[in-house]
Design a protein around this motif. Structure first.
Motif, PDB file in Angstrom:
ATOM      1  N   LEU A 128      37.242  26.200  23.632  1.00 16.59           N
ATOM      2  CA  LEU A 128      35.892  26.093  24.113  1.00 16.59           C
ATOM      3  C   LEU A 128      35.748  25.938  25.316  1.00 16.59           C
ATOM      4  O   LEU A 128      34.755  25.555  25.859  1.00 16.59           O
ATOM      5  CB  LEU A 128      35.400  25.023  23.081  1.00 16.59           C
ATOM      6  CG  LEU A 128      35.174  25.236  21.828  1.00 16.59           C
ATOM      7  CD1 LEU A 128      34.692  24.048  21.165  1.00 16.59           C
ATOM      8  CD2 LEU A 128      34.422  26.454  21.358  1.00 16.59           C
ATOM      9  N   GLY A 129      36.923  26.073  26.113  1.00 14.93           N
ATOM     10  CA  GLY A 129      36.969  25.696  27.618  1.00 14.93           C
ATOM     11  C   GLY A 129      36.997  24.181  27.816  1.00 14.93           C
ATOM     12  O   GLY A 129      37.749  23.359  27.241  1.00 14.93           O
ATOM     13  N   ARG A 130      36.024  23.739  28.703  1.00 13.25           N
ATOM     14  CA  ARG A 130      36.118  22.318  29.170  1.00 13.25           C
ATOM     15  C   ARG A 130      35.495  21.564  27.721  1.00 13.25           C
ATOM     16  O   ARG A 130      35.627  20.128  28.039  1.00 13.25           O
ATOM     17  CB  ARG A 130      34.993  22.124  30.189  1.00 13.25           C
ATOM     18  CG  ARG A 130      33.645  22.605  30.091  1.00 13.25           C
ATOM     19  CD  ARG A 130      32.869  22.459  31.300  1.00 13.25           C
ATOM     20  NE  ARG A 130      31.568  22.576  31.386  1.00 13.25           N
ATOM     21  CZ  ARG A 130      30.417  21.807  31.014  1.00 13.25           C
ATOM     22  NH1 ARG A 130      30.910  20.359  30.695  1.00 13.25           N
ATOM     23  NH2 ARG A 130      29.194  22.239  30.836  1.00 13.25           N
ATOM     24  N   PHE A 131      35.120  22.040  26.845  1.00 12.13           N
ATOM     25  CA  PHE A 131      34.593  21.405  25.582  1.00 12.13           C
ATOM     26  C   PHE A 131      35.812  21.101  24.548  1.00 12.13           C
ATOM     27  O   PHE A 131      35.418  20.247  23.682  1.00 12.13           O
ATOM     28  CB  PHE A 131      33.377  22.079  24.854  1.00 12.13           C
ATOM     29  CG  PHE A 131      32.140  22.122  25.845  1.00 12.13           C
ATOM     30  CD1 PHE A 131      31.333  21.099  26.159  1.00 12.13           C
ATOM     31  CD2 PHE A 131      31.817  23.496  26.342  1.00 12.13           C
ATOM     32  CE1 PHE A 131      30.251  21.220  26.927  1.00 12.13           C
ATOM     33  CE2 PHE A 131      30.674  23.571  27.038  1.00 12.13           C
ATOM     34  CZ  PHE A 131      29.968  22.495  27.503  1.00 12.13           C
ATOM     35  N   GLY A 132      36.827  21.651  24.696  1.00  9.10           N
ATOM     36  CA  GLY A 132      37.912  21.584  23.929  1.00  9.10           C
ATOM     37  C   GLY A 132      38.457  22.684  23.223  1.00  9.10           C
ATOM     38  O   GLY A 132      38.096  23.778  23.478  1.00  9.10           O
TER      39      GLY A 132
END
Length: 203
Positions: A128-132
């Motif tokens: 999720l990219g910077r969301f994990g």
């Protein structure tokens, strides 16, 4: 009587493999006197005919295949030992990967399969990219040999991990394991990993 050692390998664009065969007659006790770089290994194979095959395949875009197979047959006792590891990795989308693997272990004698174990693993991950990262995992274990005492089981696990900052990671996971005996186990874990120094971390 004697010993045989053969090897065949290839390394090219999208394909690598290595095949080895080692065979030592049961009455060839002079194997330890051979001028061979694998003399020690051949000594341990007295009476066995062993083959090993390792390969990596990446001819299809975004798909990788790995295999590591080995078999050893005892020429006197009719014992057979097999070990196989196979894995397929597929990049389904830029941020999504699917990995499937199987490990097999078999030991059979002239009576029956004494050990017959299979471990299947399926892992789906989405970044999720910077969301994990979200992961879905399924593991299935089967035990069919006469000496195998563990029950068959199926584990399903969902997890989420993210970076709280540049030194700290957080992961939460829930899992359930069902056994063919009717028993069931569930677990919930929450983990924080902190990098104190480049060589020291705390969980």
């Amino acid at each position: 009587s004697g010993a045989i050692r053969r090897s065949l390998g290839y390394k090219g664009q999208g394909l690598e493999f290595q095949y080895n065969r080692r065979s030592v007659d049961a009455d060839f006790h002079q194997v330890g006197q051979l001028m061979d770089v694998e003399r020690g290994l051949l000594q341990g194979l007295l009476g066995y005919d062993q083959t090993n095959f390792v390969a990596k395949l990446s001819l299809i875009p975004n798909v990788g295949v790995k295999v590591d197979w080995a078999e050893a047959d005892n020429m006197l006792t009719d014992e057979e030992r097999t070990w196989r590891e196979s894995q397929v990795d597929w990049k389904v989308a830029p941020n999504t990967t699917l990995s499937a693997s199987r490990t097999e272990q078999v030991y059979k004698d002239d009576v029956a399969d004494q050990i017959d174990r299979q471990f299947d693993r399926l892992l789906l991950q989405h970044n999720l990219g910077r969301f994990g990262i979200v992961s879905l995992l399924q593991e299935q274990r089967t035990f069919e040999g006469l000496e195998d005492e563990l029950p068959d089981s199926l584990t399903q696990r969902v997890s989420y991990q993210t970076n709280l900052n540049s030194q700290t990671k957080f992961e939460t996971a829930q899992s359930e394991t069902r056994f063919d005996t009717g028993d069931r186990e569930t677990a919930t874990t929450n983990t924080i990993n902190t990098q104190v120094t480049p060589r020291v971390g705390v969980s």
